[in-house]
Design an enzyme around this catalytic site. Structure first.
Site, PDB file in Angstrom:
ATOM      1  CG  HIS A 153      -2.164   0.843   1.003  1.00 49.97           C
ATOM      2  ND1 HIS A 153      -2.522   1.881   1.826  1.00 49.97           N
ATOM      3  CD2 HIS A 153      -3.121   0.799   0.040  1.00 49.97           C
ATOM      4  CE1 HIS A 153      -3.639   2.434   1.397  1.00 49.97           C
ATOM      5  NE2 HIS A 153      -4.030   1.789   0.309  1.00 49.97           N
TER       6      HIS A 153
ATOM      7  CG  HIS B 120      -0.184   0.338  10.266  1.00 43.02           C
ATOM      8  ND1 HIS B 120      -0.983   0.004   9.195  1.00 43.02           N
ATOM      9  CD2 HIS B 120       1.102   0.237   9.807  1.00 43.02           C
ATOM     10  CE1 HIS B 120      -0.220  -0.261   8.136  1.00 43.02           C
ATOM     11  NE2 HIS B 120       1.039  -0.136   8.474  1.00 43.02           N
TER      12      HIS B 120
ATOM     13  CG  HIS C 262      -7.581   5.143   3.413  1.00 48.48           C
ATOM     14  ND1 HIS C 262      -6.587   5.890   2.804  1.00 48.48           N
ATOM     15  CD2 HIS C 262      -6.946   4.096   4.000  1.00 48.48           C
ATOM     16  CE1 HIS C 262      -5.417   5.320   3.017  1.00 48.48           C
ATOM     17  NE2 HIS C 262      -5.607   4.243   3.734  1.00 48.48           N
TER      18      HIS C 262
ATOM     19  NE  ARG D 104      -6.817  -1.056   0.926  1.00 48.70           N
ATOM     20  CZ  ARG D 104      -6.096  -0.584   1.942  1.00 48.70           C
ATOM     21  NH1 ARG D 104      -4.939  -1.159   2.271  1.00 48.70           N
ATOM     22  NH2 ARG D 104      -6.512   0.458   2.638  1.00 48.70           N
TER      23      ARG D 104
ATOM     24  CG  ASP E 270      -8.250  -0.965   9.189  1.00 51.40           C
ATOM     25  OD1 ASP E 270      -7.348  -1.818   9.152  1.00 51.40           O
ATOM     26  OD2 ASP E 270      -8.042   0.244   9.024  1.00 51.40           O
TER      27      ASP E 270
ATOM     28  NE  ARG F 284      20.505  11.916  10.728  1.00 52.22           N
ATOM     29  CZ  ARG F 284      20.265  12.962  11.498  1.00 52.22           C
ATOM     30  NH1 ARG F 284      19.290  13.812  11.176  1.00 52.22           N
ATOM     31  NH2 ARG F 284      20.969  13.164  12.592  1.00 52.22           N
TER      32      ARG F 284
END
Length: 379
Positions: A211, A246, A284, A293, A325, A369
């Site tokens: 994703h 998550h 979402h 989905r 979910d 970084r």
């Protein structure tokens, strides 16, 4: 369906001249189509215009651009693995929903890992033979990561060999029984699920495989950028997945369903919203028209009166549609799977994507970084 705007509406939202609007279209920044009622006029994709307006409002300061990239902002890392475009999830040029109709996780790994054949996830005993689930998954990957080889200087084929071994071990830790057949079938046998249920599990794994640059995938890529073993990259992804924002979101959906069973769907929704809690399982940011989905999975799952009432009440209260979910919670309730099945399915499916991104990051040779914007005291 996507919203489309007239020329005048597009100019008003962007606050630009017509020539600038046409330039954005020619550069591919804004989608355009003929007006269905008057083909002589054009319409412009609203979500493209909203994204462009947001970028223009932020300005071009490097610090503003960098900060906006961290949370649902500008793309920050080049990848050829997956993307989300106009409501579609795409795996290396293939629509993920279309792929999920027939593909196995092994075949999906072949797509995401850019291999000509399906990947084989070898069955093997785990270090926790009498356990399965989250703790076993962490223990298994931690053991492999502790013995893993550095990823620097190695070929993609060698790295993907480690990844296939790690995903196979992860599958067993999450409940798949030993065998040589597809991992979704072995997982279904471990959960005593029939063939119809196994097909739905297969489809869920494919749709969860990647994703784009979500939180767990970013964690895996950060680890990969240091030259960490592939197994350690998967462990980094699993660690990020464990958070309630998550991989734990579907568990919150099931708590919401329990509230709805006791108090009714409307009251349960109000209780969550009145306590200023984000409504789990709905909406979402990347799918304003609904999560494809969830739209692909829910028709394959037996209807659940409680969840159906929740879906209707949530849409009435917020206008939001179910996301993946919610679909995983529905799948778990329908097939009477272990309560942590959504996390297990997420971890196993997404393990394939973590591996793809880890290898892509390693072969890029770059270190991730970023800098922090210091707001504390100075000497």
């Amino acid at each position: 369906m996507s919203e489309w705007l007239s020329r005048e509406e597009a100019l008003a939202r962007l606050k630009v001249r017509a020539q600038t609007l046409y330039a954005y279209v020619s550069r591919g920044h804004i989608g355009m189509r003929p007006d269905e009622e008057d083909p002589r006029r054009s319409q412009y994709r609203a979500d493209d215009i909203a994204a462009l307006a947001t970028r223009r409002a932020r300005g071009r300061r490097p610090s503003a651009i960098a900060e906006s990239a961290i949370a649902w902002g500008e793309p920050a890392i080049a990848t050829s693995i997956s993307t989300i475009l106009h409501g579609h999830l795409v795996y290396r040029g293939q629509d993920a929903v279309a792929l999920s109709h027939e593909a196995t996780l092994e075949e999906t790994a072949g797509v995401l890992w850019a291999m000509p054949n399906p990947v084989r996830f070898r069955s093997q005993p785990t270090d926790t033979p009498h356990q399965s689930g989250r703790s076993a998954a962490f223990a298994q990957l931690a053991s492999l990561a502790g013995e893993g080889r550095t990823s620097l200087g190695r070929s993609p084929a060698s790295l993907y060999g480690d990844a296939a071994h790690a995903v196979g071990a992860l599958a067993c830790a999450l409940g798949a029984v030993p065998g040589t057949d597809a991992v979704h079938s072995r997982l279904a046998r471990g959960w005593s699920v029939d063939e119809t249920g196994a097909r739905t599990i297969r489809r869920a794994l494919v749709l969860l495989a990647d994703h784009e640059l979500n939180a767990s995938t970013f964690a895996a890529r950060v680890a990969a950028s240091t030259g960490a073993p592939v197994e350690a990259c998967l462990l980094a992804g699993l660690s990020a997945l464990a958070g309630p924002r998550h991989g734990g979101a579907a568990e919150a959906v099931m708590q919401l369903a329990d509230d709805a069973a006791r108090h009714g769907a409307d009251k349960a929704i109000r209780r969550w919203l009145d306590h200023d809690r984000p409504l789990p399982g709905f909406g979402h940011p990347l799918y304003p028209d609904g999560d494809p989905r969830a739209a692909a999975l829910l028709p394959t799952i037996d209807d659940d009166i409680i969840l159906s009432s929740l879906r209707d009440a949530a849409f009435a209260a917020t206008g939001m549609r179910p996301n993946v979910d919610f679909a995983l919670a529905a799948l778990t309730r329908s097939l009477r799977l272990p309560s942590d099945a959504p996390f297990r399915l997420f971890a196993l499916g997404r393990g394939v994507g973590w591996a793809a991104h880890a290898v892509e990051q390693i072969t890029s040779g770059s270190l991730i970084r970023p800098r922090g914007r210091y707001e504390g005291l100075l000497p």
